[in-house]
Design a protein around this motif. Structure first.
Motif, PDB file in Angstrom:
ATOM      1  N   TYR A 158       6.095  17.140 -15.115  1.00  0.00           N
ATOM      2  CA  TYR A 158       6.745  16.264 -16.087  1.00  0.00           C
ATOM      3  C   TYR A 158       8.204  16.138 -15.689  1.00  0.00           C
ATOM      4  N   THR A 160      11.864  13.606 -16.463  1.00  0.00           N
ATOM      5  CA  THR A 160      12.479  12.549 -17.257  1.00  0.00           C
ATOM      6  C   THR A 160      13.938  12.408 -16.848  1.00  0.00           C
ATOM      7  N   SER A 170      10.306   8.435 -17.847  1.00  0.00           N
ATOM      8  CA  SER A 170       9.580   9.691 -18.020  1.00  0.00           C
ATOM      9  C   SER A 170       8.260   9.600 -17.279  1.00  0.00           C
ATOM     10  N   SER A 192       1.096   8.835 -15.625  1.00  0.00           N
ATOM     11  CA  SER A 192       1.639   7.722 -16.385  1.00  0.00           C
ATOM     12  C   SER A 192       3.159   7.766 -16.338  1.00  0.00           C
ATOM     13  N   ALA A 193       3.783   6.600 -16.202  1.00  0.00           N
ATOM     14  CA  ALA A 193       5.234   6.490 -16.178  1.00  0.00           C
ATOM     15  C   ALA A 193       5.693   5.562 -17.296  1.00  0.00           C
ATOM     16  N   ASP A 194       6.609   6.043 -18.110  1.00  0.00           N
ATOM     17  CA  ASP A 194       7.221   5.230 -19.163  1.00  0.00           C
ATOM     18  C   ASP A 194       8.611   4.812 -18.694  1.00  0.00           C
ATOM     19  N   ASP A 196      12.090   2.267 -19.249  1.00  0.00           N
ATOM     20  CA  ASP A 196      12.903   1.430 -20.128  1.00  0.00           C
ATOM     21  C   ASP A 196      14.170   1.093 -19.363  1.00  0.00           C
ATOM     22  N   SER A 202      10.798  -2.561 -21.602  1.00  0.00           N
ATOM     23  CA  SER A 202      10.127  -1.271 -21.409  1.00  0.00           C
ATOM     24  C   SER A 202       8.647  -1.486 -21.110  1.00  0.00           C
ATOM     25  N   SER A 204       4.801   1.007 -20.044  1.00  0.00           N
ATOM     26  CA  SER A 204       4.111   2.260 -19.738  1.00  0.00           C
ATOM     27  C   SER A 204       2.990   1.938 -18.764  1.00  0.00           C
ATOM     28  N   GLU A 205       3.052   2.505 -17.561  1.00  0.00           N
ATOM     29  CA  GLU A 205       2.112   2.161 -16.510  1.00  0.00           C
ATOM     30  C   GLU A 205       1.510   3.416 -15.877  1.00  0.00           C
ATOM     31  N   THR A 206       0.256   3.321 -15.468  1.00  0.00           N
ATOM     32  CA  THR A 206      -0.381   4.401 -14.724  1.00  0.00           C
ATOM     33  C   THR A 206      -0.080   4.232 -13.234  1.00  0.00           C
TER      34      THR A 206
END
Length: 236
Positions: A158, A160, A170, A192-194, A196, A202, A204-206
């Motif tokens: 993880y 960020t 993140s 997964s990547a968030d 912004d 913004s 959220s993508e795998t």
């Protein structure tokens, strides 16, 4: 004032007692990562690390990497230097400074890190502060690995980073590695990547990542992993 990696090496050399320096470990890796829904947002990476031992407790690790960003059509050069103290057989502590450069712009970052390895379980964590064009940011990372057997390892990470609301990313990923032969690992990650980004919204993508890593010296290669914003991003 920014401290360069070269000056940091020189300062550390004066600070440490005179001792025979030896290469204690390192690694060389190649990887390709991309977003599953946007394959053009991809990254190809060639990077390496080598660790030099001054004494049993003190060491220096140097990282160098080249990242080709597919959609941006740019190459990022990343380098970092770690000053490491091995407290005992299972715990290592570090201070690091690094730089990422792309298209004439660069980000300088620095931070602290900690690693633990006991039996089949190993993990590391870090906290960094960076600056680019007067904008400051903070990065945090945590990753772990469990050795299922002599060949297979499973883990997670993880990370960020937040650059004063200019970019906030993140990443949460599941990792796996398999030793096809001693010292040569085939690696994989899915997660997964968030993201912004100011002015771009913004999302959220795998993502997926595949690669290979060759280690030498110590079983884990170099003590600590890579740092920096580009290392965190699956693609761009």
């Amino acid at each position: 004032m920014k401290v360069t990696a070269i000056s940091a090496v020189a300062l550390l050399g004066f600070a440490l007692p005179a001792a025979a320096v030896e290469v204690t470990g390192g690694q060389l890796s190649f990887s390709r990562s991309q977003f599953t829904d946007y394959s053009e947002a991809a990254k190809t990476t060639l990077e390496g690390a080598v660790e030099f031992g001054f004494t049993r407790e003190f060491a220096v690790q140097a990282d160098l990497g080249f990242n080709a960003l597919n959609s941006a059509d740019e190459t990022v050069t990343a380098m970092a230097l770690h000053a490491i103290y091995h407290g005992d057989e299972t715990n290592s502590y570090g201070l690091f400074i690094g730089n990422e450069r792309v298209a004439g712009e660069d980000v300088t970052y620095y931070g602290i890190e900690y690693g633990h390895e006991s039996g089949p379980l190993s993990f590391e964590t870090f906290l960094a502060r960076g600056e680019e064009s007067g904008v400051s940011g903070t990065e945090f990372g945590l990753k772990g690995r469990y050795a299922v057997n002599d060949r297979l390892g499973l883990g997670a990470r993880y990370e960020t980073v937040d650059f004063e609301s200019v970019i906030d990313v993140s990443v949460l990923g599941l990792t796996a590695d398999y030793a096809v032969v001693p010292n040569l690992l085939v690696t994989g990650e899915v997660g997964s990547a968030d993201l912004d980004v100011s002015g771009a919204g913004s999302a959220s993508e795998t993502y997926v990542k595949l690669g290979a890593t060759y280690t030498f010296g110590a079983a884990r290669g170099a003590t600590f992993g890579k740092r920096g914003l580009v290392n965190l991003l699956p693609g761009f």
